[in-house]
Write a protein that holds these residues in place. Structure first.
Motif, short mmCIF file in Angstrom:
data_model
loop_
_atom_site.label_atom_id
_atom_site.label_comp_id
_atom_site.label_asym_id
_atom_site.label_seq_id
_atom_site.Cartn_x
_atom_site.Cartn_y
_atom_site.Cartn_z
N GLY A 180 2.51 -11.87 -6.97
CA GLY A 180 2.51 -10.43 -6.83
C GLY A 180 2.05 -9.71 -8.08
N PHE A 181 2.05 -8.39 -8.02
CA PHE A 181 1.66 -7.52 -9.12
C PHE A 181 2.85 -7.34 -10.06
N GLU A 182 2.59 -7.41 -11.37
CA GLU A 182 3.67 -7.28 -12.34
C GLU A 182 3.25 -6.35 -13.48
N LEU A 183 4.10 -5.35 -13.75
CA LEU A 183 3.82 -4.36 -14.79
C LEU A 183 4.97 -4.36 -15.79
N HIS A 184 4.64 -4.52 -17.07
CA HIS A 184 5.62 -4.43 -18.15
C HIS A 184 5.31 -3.15 -18.94
N LEU A 185 6.26 -2.21 -18.94
CA LEU A 185 5.96 -0.88 -19.48
C LEU A 185 7.21 -0.26 -20.09
N ARG A 186 7.03 0.37 -21.27
CA ARG A 186 8.10 1.16 -21.87
C ARG A 186 7.99 2.59 -21.35
N CYS A 187 9.03 3.07 -20.72
CA CYS A 187 9.01 4.42 -20.19
C CYS A 187 10.43 4.83 -19.82
N SER A 188 10.60 6.11 -19.52
CA SER A 188 11.90 6.59 -19.06
C SER A 188 11.86 6.91 -17.56
N ARG A 189 10.71 7.33 -17.08
CA ARG A 189 10.56 7.69 -15.67
C ARG A 189 9.26 7.11 -15.14
N LEU A 190 9.29 6.71 -13.87
CA LEU A 190 8.11 6.05 -13.32
C LEU A 190 7.94 6.42 -11.84
N ILE A 191 6.72 6.81 -11.50
CA ILE A 191 6.35 7.15 -10.13
C ILE A 191 5.22 6.21 -9.70
N LEU A 192 5.40 5.57 -8.58
CA LEU A 192 4.36 4.72 -7.99
C LEU A 192 3.49 5.57 -7.07
N ILE A 193 2.18 5.40 -7.16
CA ILE A 193 1.24 6.03 -6.23
C ILE A 193 0.61 4.92 -5.41
N PHE A 194 0.79 4.97 -4.10
CA PHE A 194 0.19 3.95 -3.25
C PHE A 194 -0.53 4.60 -2.08
N LYS A 195 -1.31 3.81 -1.39
CA LYS A 195 -2.14 4.32 -0.30
C LYS A 195 -1.42 4.25 1.03
N ASP A 196 -1.30 5.40 1.69
CA ASP A 196 -0.90 5.44 3.09
C ASP A 196 -2.12 5.18 3.95
N SER A 197 -1.90 4.61 5.13
CA SER A 197 -3.02 4.27 6.01
C SER A 197 -2.58 4.27 7.46
N ASP A 198 -3.53 4.57 8.35
CA ASP A 198 -3.24 4.45 9.78
C ASP A 198 -3.74 3.13 10.35
N SER A 199 -4.25 2.27 9.47
CA SER A 199 -4.78 0.97 9.90
C SER A 199 -3.66 -0.06 10.02
N TRP A 235 -1.65 8.23 7.89
CA TRP A 235 -3.06 8.59 7.74
C TRP A 235 -3.43 8.32 6.28
N THR A 236 -4.69 8.11 6.03
CA THR A 236 -5.14 7.68 4.71
C THR A 236 -4.97 8.79 3.69
N HIS A 237 -3.96 8.65 2.85
CA HIS A 237 -3.81 9.60 1.76
C HIS A 237 -2.92 8.98 0.67
N CYS A 238 -2.75 9.73 -0.42
CA CYS A 238 -2.05 9.24 -1.60
C CYS A 238 -0.56 9.56 -1.50
N HIS A 239 0.26 8.56 -1.69
CA HIS A 239 1.71 8.71 -1.54
C HIS A 239 2.38 8.48 -2.89
N ALA A 240 3.13 9.46 -3.35
CA ALA A 240 3.87 9.33 -4.61
C ALA A 240 5.32 8.98 -4.31
N MET A 241 5.84 7.95 -4.99
CA MET A 241 7.21 7.49 -4.76
C MET A 241 7.91 7.30 -6.10
N LEU A 242 9.03 7.98 -6.30
CA LEU A 242 9.79 7.85 -7.54
C LEU A 242 10.52 6.52 -7.56
#
Length: 427
Positions: free
Chosen positions: A342-361, A386-393
């Motif tokens: 899988g995908f792995e991210l190592h990051l120093r931060c206090s807050r993080l929002i994931l942006i992923f793709k919504d799709s109707d496929s 539907w195909t658009h950008c989804h922000a998730m805290l």
């Protein structure tokens, strides 16, 4: 906002008049009276707060002197221009830009530049991440005026106004001190989030324009009673304005420009020293994607190593073509990559929002997100469908710390696709 249509109104027949670019114009649109006393009264009601006028007057005077002025818009699909046809010339943003030029820069209108950064189906939770890239153009643009329109999109803001106020403060704090205007659009069912968001504008004494205040009461009246326009005439669908609706929104902003110009200059500008009324935790949020990720964090993309090119598109500025959003992404496609990591991210931060793709496929499936080894969220790309950008805290902490974020397909979903568009992080 759940739709992003830019189609011509179904009621526009083939024998209707056409505007200069060949788009069919309804008879109602052609005959609508933008100068009647009842119309002008309606527009006057849109002015929710004149606000401190120092910054806006400064931009107006720059335009009069023939100096370059940038007027920028950020928001959802109404700012994108959905419901208007053609979308790049009939959106409220384009009309407002034209109004400003005619009012204040008639001799050198080329000195006024339009920045339009509306993205359908997205809240200020994504807008605050996009601001540096889509409005400031990564530091190459300094807007003199910024109009923020998220009043009908922010029901999906998980921070319940914190990202909105953070966006307002991010714009206000820009080095060139732009005028920041809050615009409250409205849905056909008379709903918006003005009650949540307008207190932010009053708190910082910002100019505010409300389409809800202008329209809703008169929607209940007949023409003889003072009604100006019906819901069926104003709305293209249950979310977006028609061409006439977009023009009315622009006239409301034009009224703010006009009243501000005629008002005496305020003695001083309010300093940004007040504590936030909701929150300012995302003022310094930054975008992390494939383009800059390796410079910021340790990333092991694993089987998320492809790039998705079938993305949400938006007509930016006055362009008649779509620009793909978040092209620097990480995509998982089963069978296309060696291994199953899988995908792995190592990051120093206090807050993080994931942006992923919504799709109707049905090719896309659900991913699991772990933070520091614990499953925290499930990202379902069919939640809106539907195909658009989804922000998730993913998390919001007071202190900065090093975190490990793991993203992989949920059990039983390994045969599906998933696209990580990027992240918004606060360091």
């Amino acid at each position: 906002m759940l739709g992003d249509s830019g189609d011509v109104d179904e009621n526009q027949g083939t024998n209707a008049p056409r505007d200069p670019v060949g788009v069919t114009v309804s008879s109602f649109e052609a005959e609508f009276d933008y100068n009647s006393p009842t119309y002008l009264d309606m527009i006057d009601r849109s002015l929710l707060n004149l606000g401190n006028n120092v910054r806006l007057k400064r931009a107006i005077e720059k335009a009069r002197r023939g100096e370059p002025v940038v007027i920028a818009f950020i928001g959802g699909s109404i700012t994108h221009g959905a419901g208007a046809a053609p979308i790049h010339l009939q959106s409220y943003a384009y009309h407002s830009y034209e109004h400003f030029k005619k009012m204040f820069a008639p001799m050198d209108s080329d000195a006024v530049q339009l920045i339009k950064a509306g993205v359908g189906g997205t809240p200020s939770q994504l807008g605050v991440i996009r601001y540096e890239r889509d409005v400031l153009r990564d530091g190459s643009v300094q807007p003199d005026i910024v109009i923020i329109e998220f009043a009908v999109n922010d029901a999906d803001d998980e921070t319940r106004g914190n990202c909105y106020e953070s966006l307002v403060l991010k714009a206000l704090a820009s080095g060139n001190e732009p005028a920041v205007i809050l615009l409250f659009s409205v849905f056909k069912n008379d709903w918006n989030l003005q009650d949540r968001l307008a207190p932010v504008g009053f708190h910082y004494d910002l100019p505010m324009v409300s389409m809800k205040d202008a329209l809703v009461e008169q929607f209940q009246k007949t023409k003889d009673e003072g009604g100006v326009i019906t819901k069926e005439q104003y709305f293209h669908d249950i979310y977006h304005p028609t061409n006439v609706g977009h023009r009315i929104m622009a006239d409301a902003l034009g009224n703010l420009f006009r009243v501000t110009d005629r008002t005496n200059l305020d003695q001083k500008e309010d300093e940004l020293t007040d504590l936030p009324i909701i929150g300012n935790d995302y003022v310094n949020v930054k975008l992390l994607d494939r383009k800059n990720g390796e410079q910021i964090a340790q990333i092991e993309s694993g089987s998320f190593c492809l790039i998705d090119t079938e993305l949400q598109m938006t007509e930016m500025d006055d362009h008649d073509y779509g620009t793909p959003l978040f092209p620097n992404n990480w995509m998982y496609v089963p069978g296309e990559t060696a291994g199953d990591k899988g995908f792995e991210l190592h990051l120093r931060c206090s807050r993080l929002i994931l942006i992923f793709k919504d799709s109707d496929s049905d090719k896309f499936g659900t991913a699991h997100i772990k933070v520091d080894g614990e499953l925290v969220k499930e990202a379902d790309p069919h939640q809106v469908n539907w195909t658009h950008c989804h922000a998730m805290l993913l998390f919001s902490n007071k202190e900065v710390g090093k975190h490990v974020i793991e993203i992989d397909m949920a059990p039983g979903q390994k045969d599906k696709q998933f696209t990580i568009l990027g992240f918004g992080y606060v360091d």
